[in-house]
Design an enzyme around this catalytic site. Structure first.
Site: not given
Lengths: 730, 730
Positions: B305, B379, B407
């Site tokens: 990332e 993820d 998240e």
């Protein structure tokens, strides 16, 4: 076999006491008085009596019971009528026949004032807390509790008090993402994300604290806020807060972004003279009052630091403000229009600009507009003269904005009591109508008969357990409330009351701590910006020293713009030979401040560029005096820290350690300010250090490289705005 | 005359009880037991005895005294030797002759295990808490207190426990500016700004909570952190935290940014094979250990990332990791190298990439390197299969990373207990060495004899008073610690223990709440991403639904990349006719998961693209089943909320209201997920809704316009870095 009684006690549920010392309770601690004192007060507080049952009366009753039961360590009875001597009776003539029959002189108290009086009714001695409204009575209840907290006699009471300023507001610079611009006490206490479904119990304690010092309004968000707060979704969230604050007499205000009609309204313009725009704002106002029937009004920052405004359409501030005023007027709302503006072009002297823009507009604003003026003409510096706008706008309601959060005064880690700074300001004579025309008398409306009066403080409140980031910063919140209620109140009395309510009335603690607070602002001025210097902070975060900075985006963001230090001397010439900013003040100030000789030394470099060898009243040349002030500042912080260490026996461990550790930081920072400032100014003046003065330990290059990349308070207000969804045909 | 006893009690200092209900005390509440219970336990906890006086022994003693005094509501004596029956004796054979003489079987416990045994010494019945180290004993003390908190018998104890995983770590994604990436519980509890001068008392409570569940390390900052944290200034700050945590057996770890030698070292490269770079890291490691002698090591996110890494210099992950490993090895530190990588180019199937990159490197890492692998190959989704790397790297220490902060699971406002998700993961059979090769056995090192074992959880801790943003999110922190200690522990036992310690052991509350927790994750899967769907969240904040999103910066950030919904069907084909990701798994999984018929339905759309009319085991076509799952999710949340309302009598007001309000939000959100997802998938499938199913109340266009611009957890890690100042010659 040994015992650990403290630990054991802590474990027995009395951890309460230990934990309470995190400072959460602020000045509303209500810890039990020592027994003899409690015994003295108990006969005068036997029961809490009222027949009133409004939301405000209910919280008044609860607060009196909580406070009296805590202070007196006994159950206090509650009833609708007096049953015994020592009752505390509260109410209004409307909801209490007893109070009505007493024929109390409530006429002069207005809607928010109160009267506390010892009386005998039906042969029983009692204390009456009365007002013309429930909220006035609530204020009286807090005052009554304070009397006991501060160990005043309560047997022969006859106290009347009413606020001199109508709108006493906190301005939160909190963003919708919970960051706070210039916030040093954690993140925002307003949790927009979970509103309106969940209202945190902390919101009630926030309202209690504010009501206890007379604050009656809160602007929930940053003056740089996104328009999103005006969408239906966010109005429902704000309404949930308004519902929670209402019983405490606190109204909610919002920030109106000038460009909202474009951003969330889908219009092509925000021109204040455009009929569609005016219509949009009227509908928006109607919508807001649908959700919040007692909505306070708008705070607006327009055409300042990049914010949109009427100037974008060739309109005046008055034309802009009046558009909002018309939309709010039918509902009783006000517009607070910030005078903190400076144009895109850098003028010869930025501090003249607000006056130049607004003075000509005096009389052009509608009656529900208030011009919101910062205390000084620059930006919340450790010391500035008062803004020349005070006294200059007799036909425009003019309110005061001070900054409670210490953006330029060492954040939460420096101990600086602002009561003295605000007293200096409010006591300043503008001479607008001759001697005695103080800023206080402008603000309270008595000078010019303003229809609206207002004092706003930029909040220092955050999610930190102690609310303000340090224990002593709580005093600044407290002092703001007290001064907004009475702009002529004295800083030392306020400090002393706060110490008593927050810590103890023991003179061995009270006297030195009050003295320490009273001297603390002058100390900060000394180690940061002595003799009238201003805006010498590094541009990254406004924390550390940066007198050399000359690279900021515009000239008037640079410290060198303000210190004007060069080989010939130091200071900004604002006399007739310079920018002539002094001419914005009324005589005799315009004359007194025009010459260095008659300018007070604490404003000398604000108004004048003087040579390094300029003779000061002390007999020392300016350079020696300047260096001496920095050294004095450092010495004073050292003394404050040493004094605090002496006071350990009188403070709980947690508040003691926090304050001691922060004073250690302040000692470090005061040295840094002193060393960096002397290193820079010496590099400019080329003069040797006065005899006996310590050389800065590092080179100027070292100080110039310092940065504070993660200094708190740099929360960004903006986010990309997309209009909220509208239903599309299925 | 009526009384308000509750209010009055509250005011009498017992506000403690009310305030404690803000959740701050977590599962370490130690509130007094009911009298009969206390009477039962009191004879077995008369005094706390130890002659040890290390920092860890001191906090062990304090915790036992605090816990026992609280639970039993009496003063518990403290001494160095046993004086009476019922003593609780703690120590090691080294610091206690009594324990040494008991010849306890401590050999199998390792450095952190403990043994709790009822014994008779000198005619006195007592409880011995013993271990090979002070920290082991501390863990035993927390276990002993838990026995009483959960109402277990303590008269005939013989408990031995040792952690199966060596490094049990929290990973904080906290930034230096106190924001938290994916944090939903306020700002960071680490106040870097005021360190090292001031260490908040909360740091001690943080250490206590972690130690009580066996967590022994903490990575203080975000994997995307700035290099600034490795400068001297910040190392001194980190050292102050390490000093505070050390007595509790908790080591500090930091994130090493690969490019630090350039950013703060002034080098021109960060090439891991460059001798200067290697030398720089060795010096940096020496410097760190100077400040923190027991520093744990580095967590590194490289070439992922946008983060820099060895790939920037054409080097492998192993070459990168080994450079750090060599620098840390002399000091005993470890390197945790994240396997969460995906390249700049979008591969045919992102989930295959970590395996493809790291499998070939197996055996090439130094012994103090741990590969840190996320639970699933994507993820932290509500449901994924386990990562194919588990079992695939026998010659490389492989650790597990799970995400405690939710998240992708509704943040703090959705009630989702993660214990079941982690149990599903840890119990998954990789078949690496045939049946029984569970992820748990890979992680605990027993499968391949790893030198280092590690389980990390991305923290959900923040400055909110209740630490985790909601009461039930505390359970996820708790469950993480319990599972890191024993990866084969059962989620229902953990949930039940947590409820007992946090609320009550009353079965009328315990049973329904444990059941509610146990079903909560499957419920979230149903309303968010049923049947193996994944990553269907809107890209702004990962909160609400966005199955239609196709405009994110890269293809594999888009929900449409993962759902592959089209006229013909839905799901990502990962069998041999597709990306063949199934081939990364050991047989028989590679065969079972290769065909829709043998793939478990809860992973069906993860592994296969199937037609809308695909026949499910229920007999319903896939489209009907999918819609049914969304409806089931909504119905389950409604039931959870209704159940909670029934439980009001057993919970304090504050925790009750917070949870009830959040369940209201979850009800709203579950509907939104259901409605938006059905609206989108119907637009793709073109199929009518099954009979009796409610039409989404808005058009697809409405849902597509929704945004959450101020969703929390979007703190930005980066700031411009400037090297710290170096002294310039005067």
């Amino acid at each position: 076999m040994k015992f650990l009684p403290l630990l054991a006690l802590a474990a027995l549920g009395l951890t309460a006491a230990a934990r309470a010392d995190d400072g959460y309770d602020l000045w509303l601690r209500y810890h039990p008085l020592e027994k003899p004192l409690a015994a003295r007060y108990a006969p005068a507080a036997t029961e809490v009596v009222s027949a009133a049952h409004s939301a405000t009366a209910d919280v008044t009753r609860a607060e009196l019971v909580k406070g009296l039961s805590g202070l007196l360590a006994k159950k206090v009875a509650v009833g609708e009528s007096v049953h015994q001597a020592g009752a505390v009776l509260f109410g209004t003539p409307e909801n209490s026949a007893t109070i009505k029959n007493l024929n109390l002189p409530l006429g002069q108290l207005g809607p928010e004032g109160y009267l506390i009086r010892s009386a005998v009714v039906g042969g029983k001695k009692l204390t009456v807390i009365a007002g013309n409204s429930d909220v006035g009575v609530l204020y009286g209840a807090y005052r009554f509790l304070k009397l006991i907290q501060t160990h005043e006699a309560i047997d022969k009471l006859d106290i009347a008090s009413a606020p001199k300023v109508k709108l006493r507001l906190l301005n939160h610079w909190d963003n919708l993402d919970a960051t706070i611009e210039r916030g040093y006490a954690g993140s925002s206490i307003f949790k927009w994300w979970e509103l309106p479904e969940h209202v945190s119990p902390r919101m009630v304690d926030y309202a209690r604290a504010n009501a206890s010092i007379g604050i009656n309004g809160t602007v929930l968000i940053n003056v740089n806020a996104s328009s999103l707060v005006l969408t239906q979704e966010y109005l429902q969230k704000a309404a949930a807060l308004a519902d929670t604050f209402r019983p405490y007499g606190i109204k909610v205000y919002l920030v109106a972004r000038f460009s909202a009609p474009i951003e969330i309204g889908g219009l092509k313009t925000a021109d204040p003279l455009d009929p569609q725009v005016r219509e949009w704002w009227k509908h928006k106002a109607d919508e807001i009052y649908h959700y919040i029937p007692d909505f306070g009004g708008f705070l607006i920052k327009a055409n300042s630091e990049g914010q949109p405004g009427p100037g974008d359409y060739g309109r005046t501030h008055a034309e802009g403000a009046n558009m909002f005023a018309e939309a709010l007027a039918p509902h009783g709302g006000v517009v607070m229009w910030r005078a903190f503006v400076y144009s895109h072009e850098v003028p010869d002297d930025r501090i003249k600009q607000a006056y130049n823009e607004f003075k000509p507009l005096d009389g052009k604003f509608l009656p529900n507009v208030i011009l919101q003026v910062k205390n000084g003409p620059l930006d919340f510096q450790p010391r500035e003269p008062f803004s020349a706008l005070f006294g200059a706008t007799p036909a425009t309601n003019t309110g005061l904005e001070v900054q409670i959060t210490k953006e330029y005064l060492g954040f939460n880690t420096h101990l600086v009591y602002l009561g003295t700074m605000w007293q200096e300001l409010l006591g300043s004579d503008t001479f607008a109508k001759g001697p005695g025309s103080t800023v206080a008398k402008v603000i309270d409306g008595s000078m010019f008969g303003y229809k609206q009066t207002m004092m706003a403080g930029v909040s220092n409140i955050g999610s930190d357990r102690n609310w303000s980031g340090s224990i002593f910063d709580q005093a600044n919140w407290y002092a703001f409330g007290r001064l907004a209620w009475d702009p002529e109140a004295k800083a030392d009395v306020i400090a002393s009351d706060w110490v008593k309510q927050t810590f103890t009335s023991n003179p061995a603690f009270l006297k030195p701590v009050t003295a320490l607070m009273m001297g603390s602002r002058e100390t900060a001025v000394d180690y940061m910006t002595p003799l009238g210097l201003a805006h010498q902070m590094g541009t990254s975060g406004h924390y550390g020293p940066g007198p050399w900075v000359d690279s900021a985006g515009r000239a008037d963001w640079n410290p060198v713009y303000y210190n004007r230090a060069d080989k010939s001397g130091i200071g900004f010439e604002r006399g007739p030979s310079g920018s002539n900013a002094v001419a914005q003040y009324f005589p005799p100030l315009s004359t007194i401040w025009a010459k260095p000789e008659t300018t007070p030394e604490n404003l000398l470099l604000w108004f004048h560029h003087v040579p390094w060898n300029y003779a000061m009243k002390s007999g020392r040349p300016l350079w020696d005096e300047l260096v001496g002030r920095y050294d004095q500042g450092v010495a004073n912080v050292d003394a404050m820290a040493a004094e605090w260490l002496n006071l350990k026996p009188y403070v709980d461990d947690e508040r003691f350690a926090l304050t001691a550790d922060y004073l250690t930081i302040q000692k470090r920072d005061a040295r840094l300010w002193r060393d960096a400032s002397i290193a820079y100014f010496q590099s400019v003046s080329g003069l040797p250090l006065p005899a006996g003065v310590k050389k800065p330990p590092h080179s100027l290059g070292f100080y110039e490289q310092l940065e504070w990349p993660y200094a708190p308070g740099q929360g960004a207000p903006g986010r990309k705005i997309k209009p909220p969804p509208v239903e599309v045909a299925q």
